[in-house]
Write a protein that holds these residues in place. Sequence first.
Motif, short mmCIF file in Angstrom:
data_model
loop_
_atom_site.label_atom_id
_atom_site.label_comp_id
_atom_site.label_asym_id
_atom_site.label_seq_id
_atom_site.Cartn_x
_atom_site.Cartn_y
_atom_site.Cartn_z
N UNK A 175 0.68 -1.20 -0.09
CA UNK A 175 0.05 -0.07 -0.11
C UNK A 175 0.65 1.11 -0.01
N UNK A 176 2.16 1.08 0.23
CA UNK A 176 2.91 2.27 0.30
C UNK A 176 3.79 2.39 -0.86
N UNK A 177 3.50 1.50 -2.07
CA UNK A 177 4.13 1.73 -3.47
C UNK A 177 5.49 1.35 -3.24
N UNK A 178 5.88 0.35 -2.22
CA UNK A 178 7.33 -0.30 -2.28
C UNK A 178 7.31 -1.43 -3.08
N UNK A 179 8.30 -1.47 -3.86
CA UNK A 179 8.48 -2.90 -4.66
C UNK A 179 9.64 -3.58 -4.33
N UNK A 180 9.50 -4.80 -3.81
CA UNK A 180 10.65 -5.49 -3.34
C UNK A 180 10.78 -6.74 -4.10
N UNK A 181 12.08 -7.09 -4.68
CA UNK A 181 12.53 -7.92 -5.52
C UNK A 181 13.78 -8.81 -4.98
N UNK A 182 13.25 -10.36 -4.94
CA UNK A 182 14.33 -11.20 -4.47
C UNK A 182 15.26 -11.51 -5.60
N UNK A 222 8.50 -10.86 -5.75
CA UNK A 222 9.13 -11.77 -6.91
C UNK A 222 10.44 -12.05 -6.66
N UNK A 223 10.54 -13.37 -6.90
CA UNK A 223 11.82 -14.15 -7.07
C UNK A 223 12.20 -14.35 -8.22
N UNK A 224 13.40 -13.83 -8.69
CA UNK A 224 13.65 -13.91 -9.82
C UNK A 224 15.37 -13.82 -10.09
#
Length: 233
Positions: A175-182, A222-224
Amino acid sequence: MLENILIVGANRGIGLGLIKEILNKNSTANIFATYRDKNKSTELINLSKKHQNLKLLTLEISNQDSINNLKNVLKDVQIDYLIINSGILIDINSSIESVKEYELKETFSKNTVGPIMVLQSLLENVLLSNKKVVMVMSSISGSIGSYKTSSGYGYRMSKAALNASMRLASIELLSEGVKILMMHPGWVKTDMGGKNAQIEIHESVKGIISVLEDSDHYDTGSFIDYMGEKLPW
């Protein structure tokens, strides 16, 4: 192109490679880079002398006082891209019969707990940005569904736990607009990856930066891998 970037763990390997590639692609990018031991960071230090937009900071990721100090130094600094690139591999041949308690504790401290606390401490900086992209260096070793062998207990467990923690954070911060990618950077020819690894550093970092530049195309949590392919949990 990339703007304000913080790379945690930048004195060698993938971290240093990312800095070189970013400077090569965009000499105006404002880069903050952390290192732990100046005696092991000569190349990074020399690079900073040639590029005024590369600012070096010290950090021991397993030490909360050091993390708090980093937070204080970066107070009110906008971070568009937070790249947490830290990890140790000290039990590659461990088995259920040989794994040591101290190895597990040290590995989890640096590979799992440290990145969580860095994200917590620098979240305010990330929220100042319109980008709000966080990338943590994980590993295919953290993919439980991919396990075919049974060694390296601490490292594999710590990366799986890192993935779980960042997946949780991605849900909480959606909801804060943070995008986390692994990110699995590939089996890279670094001090950790060894000379028998499959790809060179420059190949890995080019792919990682492409993913960062195209981060809008990936769902948070996402785990990419460095080629942008989704990996099994």
